[in-house]
Design a protein around this motif. Structure first.
Motif, short mmCIF file in Angstrom:
data_model
loop_
_atom_site.label_atom_id
_atom_site.label_comp_id
_atom_site.label_asym_id
_atom_site.label_seq_id
_atom_site.Cartn_x
_atom_site.Cartn_y
_atom_site.Cartn_z
N PRO A 186 0.80 -1.24 0.00
CA PRO A 186 0.00 0.00 0.00
C PRO A 186 0.83 1.29 0.00
CG PRO A 186 -1.03 -1.60 1.44
CD PRO A 186 0.28 -2.22 0.98
N VAL A 187 2.10 1.24 0.45
CA VAL A 187 2.92 2.46 0.44
C VAL A 187 3.18 2.92 -1.00
CG1 VAL A 187 5.25 1.41 0.39
CG2 VAL A 187 4.88 3.57 1.61
N THR A 188 3.02 2.01 -1.98
CA THR A 188 3.26 2.38 -3.39
C THR A 188 2.00 2.88 -4.08
OG1 THR A 188 2.74 0.17 -4.28
CG2 THR A 188 5.02 0.54 -3.56
N TYR A 189 0.86 2.84 -3.37
CA TYR A 189 -0.40 3.22 -4.02
C TYR A 189 -0.55 4.73 -4.08
CZ TYR A 189 -1.76 -1.68 -2.99
OH TYR A 189 -1.81 -3.04 -2.88
N PRO A 216 -0.63 -6.54 -3.39
CA PRO A 216 0.56 -6.40 -4.26
C PRO A 216 0.95 -4.94 -4.47
CG PRO A 216 -1.40 -6.89 -5.56
CD PRO A 216 -1.79 -7.05 -4.12
N PRO A 217 2.26 -4.67 -4.49
CA PRO A 217 2.71 -3.30 -4.76
C PRO A 217 2.54 -2.96 -6.24
CG PRO A 217 4.60 -4.78 -4.64
CD PRO A 217 3.38 -5.60 -4.30
N VAL A 218 2.52 -1.66 -6.54
CA VAL A 218 2.64 -1.20 -7.92
C VAL A 218 4.00 -1.72 -8.42
CG1 VAL A 218 2.93 0.88 -9.35
CG2 VAL A 218 1.26 0.87 -7.46
N ALA A 228 8.62 -12.11 -4.00
CA ALA A 228 9.58 -11.59 -5.00
C ALA A 228 9.33 -10.12 -5.30
CB ALA A 228 9.50 -12.41 -6.29
N TYR A 229 8.12 -9.63 -4.99
CA TYR A 229 7.79 -8.24 -5.29
C TYR A 229 8.20 -7.27 -4.17
CZ TYR A 229 4.66 -10.45 -8.75
OH TYR A 229 4.14 -11.20 -9.77
N LYS A 236 10.44 2.04 -2.84
CA LYS A 236 9.55 3.16 -2.50
C LYS A 236 9.93 3.75 -1.14
CE LYS A 236 6.11 5.94 -2.95
NZ LYS A 236 5.98 6.90 -4.06
N VAL A 237 10.18 2.88 -0.17
CA VAL A 237 10.56 3.35 1.17
C VAL A 237 11.88 4.12 1.09
CG1 VAL A 237 11.32 2.59 3.47
CG2 VAL A 237 9.26 1.60 2.45
N ALA A 238 12.83 3.61 0.30
CA ALA A 238 14.12 4.29 0.14
C ALA A 238 13.93 5.67 -0.48
CB ALA A 238 15.05 3.43 -0.72
N GLU A 239 13.04 5.74 -1.47
CA GLU A 239 12.77 7.02 -2.12
C GLU A 239 12.17 8.02 -1.12
OE1 GLU A 239 10.27 6.41 -5.69
OE2 GLU A 239 9.19 8.20 -4.99
N ILE A 240 11.21 7.55 -0.32
CA ILE A 240 10.56 8.43 0.67
C ILE A 240 11.59 8.96 1.67
CG2 ILE A 240 8.94 8.47 2.61
CD1 ILE A 240 7.40 6.20 1.05
N LEU A 241 12.49 8.09 2.08
CA LEU A 241 13.46 8.46 3.12
C LEU A 241 14.73 9.07 2.55
CD1 LEU A 241 13.10 5.30 5.40
CD2 LEU A 241 12.16 7.59 5.81
#
Ligand SMILES: [Zn+2]
Length: 272
Positions: A186-189, A216-218, A228-229, A236-241
């Protein structure tokens, strides 16, 4: 990476768990916490953990299945007492590292709320008795969960708020009490509030998870999720942080090992 919340026992993976794990390994996932939600899935989680040294297991009853422990008035039933005994035995298994997933779900409300409360209370005290952390599943019921925790006491070995969907106050509570936040697809939604909460929490409060076969993530929305996803969530978490994915991977893996133990260690529990 370690997938801190997955259900490889689900029929969606029927007969394919080995391939699913192999694909995840190719993508850099080196550990898995297979989470139980009733007695059968808890037993299946243990069987998976016995069959693969990268897999750890939990044992617990999901709020959707609270009637396995208590009646609609919130009284523990005799079947419930037996189920708790069985959970206690499972918790003694060397590869069972948490009690969960337990909590309250007022969003789907699939079982009577008094039963959900009784099931949560009984399993919070079980977690302390067997000295294991908890995996929380809480939806639209954080204030009520906190009330229950106030009555039962904060779990001594702490735990994770899986598929985190709380607000800033919940992040503050988690930080004060040493709980981690399970962050998944959901963090990618689009329009998700999670990026702000992840930024507020910081990397050391985060565990990566898929909750596969769900969420499932985007760019895999609409498909069956699989571990595997997990790298999409990591990125996404790396990008946010504003961090390197490798650093987020390293820090979240360390946090997992600190809370639950190292799947690769011969005796997982000797860590804590
Ligand atoms: Zn789950």
């Amino acid at each position: 990476m370690i997938d801190s919340h997955v259900h490889l026992n689900r029929r969606e993976f029927d007969g394919q768990a080995d391939q699913v794990v192999a694909r995840a390994r190719q993508e850099g996932v080196t550990g898995f916490l297979n989470v139980g939600y009733d007695l059968i899935s808890s037993r299946e989680s243990i069987a998976l953990a016995e069959g693969d040294s990268a897999i750890l297991a939990t044992a617990g009853i999901h709020p959707h299945d609270a009637l396995l422990l208590a009646d609609e008035h919130g009284q523990l039933t005799s079947e419930g007492e037996q189920a708790l005994e069985e959970l206690t035995k499972m918790a003694a298994h060397p590869r069972v590292v948490a009690i969960g997933e337990i909590g309250l779900d007022y969003y789907r409300d699939l079982s009577p709320r008094p039963a959900q409360h009784a099931a949560l209370a009984a399993q919070l005290s079980l977690a302390d008795r067997v000295s294991l952390p908890v995996v929380f599943h809480v939806r639209d019921a954080w204030p009520e969960t906190l009330e229950q925790i106030d009555k039962c006491g904060v779990p001594q070995k702490m735990g994770v708020l899986h598929s985190f969907s709380g607000d800033e106050e919940t992040v503050v509570w988690a930080r004060q009490h040493g709980f981690l936040l399970g962050i998944g697809g959901p963090v990618t939604y689009k329009n998700s509030k999670l990026p702000d909460l992840v930024a507020a929490a910081g990397v050391d409060m985060i565990l990566l998870e898929t909750d596969a076969p769900w969420l499932p993530p985007v760019p895999h929305r609409g498909q069956r999720n699989e571990p595997a996803y997990l790298s999409h969530t990591l990125k996404k978490v790396a990008e946010i942080l504003d961090m390197e994915p490798a650093e987020v991977d390293h820090r979240t893996t360390e946090s997992f090992i600190k809370l639950f133990g190292d799947p690769a260690a011969p005796s997982v529990r000797s860590i804590s």
